[in-house]
Design a protein around this motif. Sequence first.
Motif, PDB file in Angstrom:
ATOM      1  N   ASN A 195      19.129  24.905  77.283  1.00  0.00           N
ATOM      2  CA  ASN A 195      19.037  24.683  75.842  1.00  0.00           C
ATOM      3  C   ASN A 195      17.820  23.825  75.537  1.00  0.00           C
ATOM      4  O   ASN A 195      17.488  22.920  76.297  1.00  0.00           O
ATOM      5  N   SER A 196      17.206  24.091  74.417  1.00  0.00           N
ATOM      6  CA  SER A 196      16.118  23.236  73.941  1.00  0.00           C
ATOM      7  C   SER A 196      16.713  22.044  73.204  1.00  0.00           C
ATOM      8  O   SER A 196      17.906  22.024  72.874  1.00  0.00           O
ATOM      9  N   ILE A 197      15.869  21.080  72.916  1.00  0.00           N
ATOM     10  CA  ILE A 197      16.300  19.946  72.095  1.00  0.00           C
ATOM     11  C   ILE A 197      16.776  20.442  70.735  1.00  0.00           C
ATOM     12  O   ILE A 197      17.807  19.993  70.221  1.00  0.00           O
ATOM     13  N   ALA A 198      16.070  21.400  70.159  1.00  0.00           N
ATOM     14  CA  ALA A 198      16.466  21.936  68.851  1.00  0.00           C
ATOM     15  C   ALA A 198      17.845  22.572  68.914  1.00  0.00           C
ATOM     16  O   ALA A 198      18.669  22.392  67.999  1.00  0.00           O
ATOM     17  N   ILE A 199      18.137  23.304  69.975  1.00  0.00           N
ATOM     18  CA  ILE A 199      19.454  23.936  70.116  1.00  0.00           C
ATOM     19  C   ILE A 199      20.546  22.880  70.270  1.00  0.00           C
ATOM     20  O   ILE A 199      21.605  22.973  69.643  1.00  0.00           O
ATOM     21  N   ILE A 200      20.296  21.881  71.087  1.00  0.00           N
ATOM     22  CA  ILE A 200      21.291  20.821  71.287  1.00  0.00           C
ATOM     23  C   ILE A 200      21.559  20.097  69.967  1.00  0.00           C
ATOM     24  O   ILE A 200      22.716  19.847  69.605  1.00  0.00           O
ATOM     25  N   ALA A 201      20.506  19.776  69.232  1.00  0.00           N
ATOM     26  CA  ALA A 201      20.676  19.097  67.941  1.00  0.00           C
ATOM     27  C   ALA A 201      21.444  19.993  66.966  1.00  0.00           C
ATOM     28  O   ALA A 201      22.332  19.515  66.246  1.00  0.00           O
ATOM     29  N   LYS A 202      21.122  21.279  66.961  1.00  0.00           N
ATOM     30  CA  LYS A 202      21.816  22.226  66.081  1.00  0.00           C
ATOM     31  C   LYS A 202      23.311  22.277  66.421  1.00  0.00           C
ATOM     32  O   LYS A 202      24.161  22.317  65.535  1.00  0.00           O
ATOM     33  N   HIS A 203      23.630  22.260  67.710  1.00  0.00           N
ATOM     34  CA  HIS A 203      25.030  22.240  68.143  1.00  0.00           C
ATOM     35  C   HIS A 203      25.732  20.963  67.681  1.00  0.00           C
ATOM     36  O   HIS A 203      26.861  21.004  67.189  1.00  0.00           O
ATOM     37  N   MET A 204      25.060  19.833  67.840  1.00  0.00           N
ATOM     38  CA  MET A 204      25.667  18.572  67.404  1.00  0.00           C
ATOM     39  C   MET A 204      25.956  18.596  65.914  1.00  0.00           C
ATOM     40  O   MET A 204      27.023  18.153  65.470  1.00  0.00           O
ATOM     41  N   VAL A 205      25.031  19.118  65.130  1.00  0.00           N
ATOM     42  CA  VAL A 205      25.216  19.208  63.681  1.00  0.00           C
ATOM     43  C   VAL A 205      26.408  20.109  63.363  1.00  0.00           C
ATOM     44  O   VAL A 205      27.257  19.763  62.537  1.00  0.00           O
ATOM     45  N   GLY A 206      26.487  21.260  64.016  1.00  0.00           N
ATOM     46  CA  GLY A 206      27.614  22.157  63.794  1.00  0.00           C
ATOM     47  C   GLY A 206      28.934  21.482  64.104  1.00  0.00           C
ATOM     48  O   GLY A 206      29.916  21.624  63.369  1.00  0.00           O
ATOM     49  N   ASN A 207      28.958  20.703  65.175  1.00  0.00           N
ATOM     50  CA  ASN A 207      30.160  19.964  65.549  1.00  0.00           C
ATOM     51  C   ASN A 207      30.521  18.930  64.487  1.00  0.00           C
ATOM     52  O   ASN A 207      31.670  18.825  64.062  1.00  0.00           O
ATOM     53  N   MET A 208      29.528  18.162  64.042  1.00  0.00           N
ATOM     54  CA  MET A 208      29.791  17.127  63.033  1.00  0.00           C
ATOM     55  C   MET A 208      30.332  17.732  61.747  1.00  0.00           C
ATOM     56  O   MET A 208      31.322  17.226  61.187  1.00  0.00           O
ATOM     57  N   LEU A 209      29.686  18.782  61.282  1.00  0.00           N
ATOM     58  CA  LEU A 209      30.117  19.395  60.023  1.00  0.00           C
ATOM     59  C   LEU A 209      31.519  19.987  60.151  1.00  0.00           C
ATOM     60  O   LEU A 209      32.341  19.853  59.247  1.00  0.00           O
ATOM     61  N   SER A 210      31.793  20.610  61.282  1.00  0.00           N
ATOM     62  CA  SER A 210      33.098  21.223  61.480  1.00  0.00           C
ATOM     63  C   SER A 210      34.190  20.171  61.625  1.00  0.00           C
ATOM     64  O   SER A 210      35.244  20.264  60.995  1.00  0.00           O
ATOM     65  N   ARG A 211      33.944  19.176  62.451  1.00  0.00           N
ATOM     66  CA  ARG A 211      34.976  18.169  62.723  1.00  0.00           C
ATOM     67  C   ARG A 211      35.283  17.264  61.529  1.00  0.00           C
ATOM     68  O   ARG A 211      36.425  16.871  61.322  1.00  0.00           O
ATOM     69  N   TRP A 212      34.252  16.931  60.745  1.00  0.00           N
ATOM     70  CA  TRP A 212      34.430  15.852  59.774  1.00  0.00           C
ATOM     71  C   TRP A 212      34.475  16.302  58.324  1.00  0.00           C
ATOM     72  O   TRP A 212      34.778  15.499  57.444  1.00  0.00           O
ATOM     73  N   THR A 213      34.234  17.577  58.046  1.00  0.00           N
ATOM     74  CA  THR A 213      34.408  18.082  56.677  1.00  0.00           C
ATOM     75  C   THR A 213      35.907  18.247  56.424  1.00  0.00           C
ATOM     76  O   THR A 213      36.598  18.877  57.221  1.00  0.00           O
ATOM     77  N   ASP A 214      36.391  17.656  55.365  1.00  0.00           N
ATOM     78  CA  ASP A 214      37.820  17.750  55.006  1.00  0.00           C
ATOM     79  C   ASP A 214      38.706  17.401  56.199  1.00  0.00           C
ATOM     80  O   ASP A 214      39.684  18.096  56.506  1.00  0.00           O
ATOM     81  N   VAL A 215      38.380  16.316  56.868  1.00  0.00           N
ATOM     82  CA  VAL A 215      39.001  15.930  58.130  1.00  0.00           C
ATOM     83  C   VAL A 215      40.518  15.781  58.035  1.00  0.00           C
ATOM     84  O   VAL A 215      41.226  16.099  58.989  1.00  0.00           O
ATOM     85  N   PHE A 216      41.039  15.344  56.886  1.00  0.00           N
ATOM     86  CA  PHE A 216      42.480  15.110  56.779  1.00  0.00           C
ATOM     87  C   PHE A 216      43.254  16.318  56.257  1.00  0.00           C
ATOM     88  O   PHE A 216      44.476  16.294  56.252  1.00  0.00           O
ATOM     89  N   THR A 217      42.541  17.349  55.841  1.00  0.00           N
ATOM     90  CA  THR A 217      43.237  18.486  55.237  1.00  0.00           C
ATOM     91  C   THR A 217      43.016  19.815  55.949  1.00  0.00           C
ATOM     92  O   THR A 217      43.709  20.792  55.640  1.00  0.00           O
ATOM     93  N   THR A 218      42.063  19.863  56.876  1.00  0.00           N
ATOM     94  CA  THR A 218      41.804  21.117  57.594  1.00  0.00           C
ATOM     95  C   THR A 218      41.591  20.825  59.078  1.00  0.00           C
ATOM     96  O   THR A 218      41.255  19.704  59.459  1.00  0.00           O
TER      97      THR A 218
END
Length: 163
Positions: A41-64
């Motif tokens: 993976n490139s740095i860009a890919i790793i950063a993109k993965h981290m962003v996807g994880n953050m958005l998925s995990r923490w958006t509407d964290v208590f309801t979804t």
Amino acid sequence: MQNEFLISAKQQFEYYKNLAEKTFSRLTDEQLNWKYNEESNSIAIIAKHMVGNMLSRWTDVFTTDGEKEWRMRDGEFEEELLTRVVLLEKWERGWQCFYEVLDNLSVEDLDRTIYIRKEPWTVTAAINRQLAHYPYHVGQIVFIGKMVCDANWESLSIPKKVK
């Protein structure tokens, strides 16, 4: 008063976020997208993965569930040439989502149950999970940055003593 755990966790996340950003700042767009080989993976890919994880995990964290249906995790690992500007916009969006949750947690929230891939986690355990996950990837980012810079790499911590 804010919980000592939350204060400490935020400090740790900020430390690792800054390490990645210092690495980004030392690299060209080409270097941000460089891969050692096709399986890497490139740095860009790793950063993109981290962003996807953050958005998925923490958006509407208590309801979804933390693994959102709209997340395309496999797509995070597809090669996509990103400029520094685009990469940093994505990066900040992910961290902003995550910090917004952290900044608004109460001490009582730490024992609340949230779900990640249908598994129950306390908020404390979920934060600890991210304290392992994000630094793991930041370490990869720094290592790749060091590889592409080679002898031109400037230490992000205490440099080795040159004899």
